[in-house]
Scaffold this active site. Structure first.
Site, PDB file in Angstrom:
ATOM      1  N   GLU A 177       0.810  -1.226   0.000  1.00 16.42           N
ATOM      2  CA  GLU A 177       0.000   0.000   0.000  1.00 16.42           C
ATOM      3  C   GLU A 177       0.842   1.275   0.000  1.00 16.42           C
ATOM      4  O   GLU A 177       1.252   1.740   1.063  1.00 16.42           O
ATOM      5  CB  GLU A 177      -0.948  -0.001   1.214  1.00 16.42           C
ATOM      6  CG  GLU A 177      -1.861   1.214   1.241  1.00 16.42           C
ATOM      7  CD  GLU A 177      -2.858   1.199   2.400  1.00 16.42           C
ATOM      8  OE1 GLU A 177      -2.798   0.278   3.239  1.00 16.42           O
ATOM      9  OE2 GLU A 177      -3.675   2.115   2.477  1.00 16.42           O
ATOM     10  N   LYS A 219      -2.506  -2.011  -3.164  1.00 18.14           N
ATOM     11  CA  LYS A 219      -3.561  -1.177  -2.570  1.00 18.14           C
ATOM     12  C   LYS A 219      -3.125   0.268  -2.718  1.00 18.14           C
ATOM     13  O   LYS A 219      -2.159   0.697  -2.088  1.00 18.14           O
ATOM     14  CB  LYS A 219      -3.777  -1.552  -1.101  1.00 18.14           C
ATOM     15  CG  LYS A 219      -4.751  -0.621  -0.389  1.00 18.14           C
ATOM     16  CD  LYS A 219      -5.352  -1.224   0.857  1.00 18.14           C
ATOM     17  CE  LYS A 219      -6.187  -0.194   1.594  1.00 18.14           C
ATOM     18  NZ  LYS A 219      -7.051  -0.758   2.613  1.00 18.14           N
TER      19      LYS A 219
HETATM   20  P1  13P Z   1      -9.405   4.480   4.211  1.00 17.73           P
HETATM   21  O1  13P Z   1     -10.295   3.896   3.137  1.00 17.73           O
HETATM   22  O2  13P Z   1     -10.149   5.068   5.356  1.00 17.73           O
HETATM   23  O3  13P Z   1      -8.331   5.362   3.640  1.00 17.73           O
HETATM   24  O4  13P Z   1      -8.659   3.235   4.875  1.00 17.73           O
HETATM   25  C1  13P Z   1      -8.116   2.265   4.087  1.00 17.73           C
HETATM   26  C2  13P Z   1      -6.843   1.820   4.643  1.00 17.73           C
HETATM   27  O5  13P Z   1      -6.656   0.655   4.883  1.00 17.73           O
HETATM   28  C3  13P Z   1      -5.792   2.821   4.853  1.00 17.73           C
HETATM   29  O6  13P Z   1      -4.597   2.199   5.206  1.00 17.73           O
END
Ligand code: 13P
Length: 334
Positions: A177, A219
């Site tokens: 991510e 992600k």
């Molecule tokens: P949000 O959709 O609130 O940004 O959270 C997703 C997430 O896992 C952030 O690390």
């Protein structure tokens, strides 16, 4: 590494029309959100709230996986069923946030790196015993004058690659991510540039580390103007520029791509995803992995009326359904 296990887990996670629900807020973040709504910041209150999210009926129609936090994966319902057990019984994959948050990057004012590599393999092994089949590690990048720097992108990419290696060695699917934050007044064009450059740095490191690309999930944040930008992005621009950026900078054989909501409004996040699916066939599975954009209405309702779990669960289900529809380009919005 067993590639077959990784591919099958990825396939279950991104099979339409489902997506992932993130409920992995750290203690600090969860408490911050509770405080805003005058909810006491106790372990029991966090457990009670997560019980509501984990036990909501029919969520498996729209949600393939939940991402939990270290405290949450060890918690149980009031009547003693473990949270991972409840999810697994519904055919929902259990995920776990394994990074340990952000620290200031030395000598790089205003930039962060993510920590948590120490002892990671041992923690992953324990989470696997608790039922986790996938994991998440989040890096963040601020956009501003001369940032993110090449050093920040490189250092976070190296750490993401080490984390992904540890996951795949244990046949757990890594959610990698890299979040280009929505904070700031940058334009959507600037966000495109930063996201593209960062994806190039990231995938070079993942390749260097021999990460099995079909056995991982990216992600990512969408390509979108900063929240303080004078010109806010249209749904059409976000969809087109995000898909262009991902098509040009992500390997075609990636297992799947999912989005965080990153502070976008609930409706905005669903509309943007929906629009991407209207652009025609995409080279990879593309769905959501939202936290706030799915939880928001339920959290507010529960904070105002903690005894009415049912109402909060209904709101959660509606948000999950909306995004499930968006993940196949059929969002109508309720
Ligand atoms: P949000 O959709 O609130 O940004 O959270 C997703 C997430 O896992 C952030 O690390």
């Amino acid at each position: 590494m067993d590639k077959d296990i990784l591919i099958k887990t990825v396939a279950r996670l991104v099979a339409p029309p489902r997506g992932i629900l993130a409920i992995d807020e750290s203690l600090e973040t969860c408490n911050k959100r509770f405080t805003k709504l005058s909810v006491p910041t106790t372990e029991e209150k966090r457990r009670e709230y997560r019980e509501l999210l984990v036990t909501a009926g029919d969520m498996e129609k729209y949600i393939s996986g939940y991402i939990l936090f270290d405290e949450t994966i060890r918690q149980s319902t009031k009547d003693g069923k473990s949270f991972p057990g409840v999810l697994m019984a519904k055919g929902i994959e259990v995920g776990i946030k394994v990074d340990q948050g952000l620290i200031d990057m030395p000598l790089h004012l205003g930039e962060k790196v993510t920590q948590g590599l120490e002892g990671l393999a041992d923690r992953l092994r324990e989470y696997k015993v608790l039922g986790a089949t996938f994991a998440k590690w989040r890096a963040v990048y601020y956009t501003g004058e001369n940032i993110p720097s090449g050093d920040c992108m490189k250092e976070n990419a190296i750490r993401l690659a080490k984390y992904a290696t540890a996951c795949q060695e244990l046949n757990m699917v890594p959610f990698v991510e890299p979040e280009v934050l929505i904070d700031g007044d940058h334009t959507i064009e600037k966000c495109f540039e930063v996201t593209a450059q960062n994806l190039d740095v990231l995938f070079a490191e993942l390749k260097n580390a021999n990460i099995f690309i079909p056995g991982m999930i990216l992600k990512t944040s969408m390509v979108i103007a900063g929240k303080d930008s004078k010109v806010q992005s249209s749904v059409s621009d976000v969809a087109k520029m995000t898909v262009k950026c991902l098509t040009e900078h992500v390997p075609k054989d990636i297992g799947g791509i999912v989005f965080l909501s990153g502070g976008q409004g609930d409706k905005e996040a669903a509309e943007n995803l929906n629009e991407m699916h209207k652009l025609g066939a995409l080279p990879w599975p593309l769905t959501f992995s939202y936290g706030r954009a799915i939880q928001n209405p339920a959290l507010v309702s529960w904070a105002e009326n903690p005894n009415d779990m049912k109402k909060a669960q209904e709101l959660l289900l509606i948000a999950a359904k909306n995004n499930s529809e968006a993940s196949i380009g059929k969002y109508v919005g309720k």
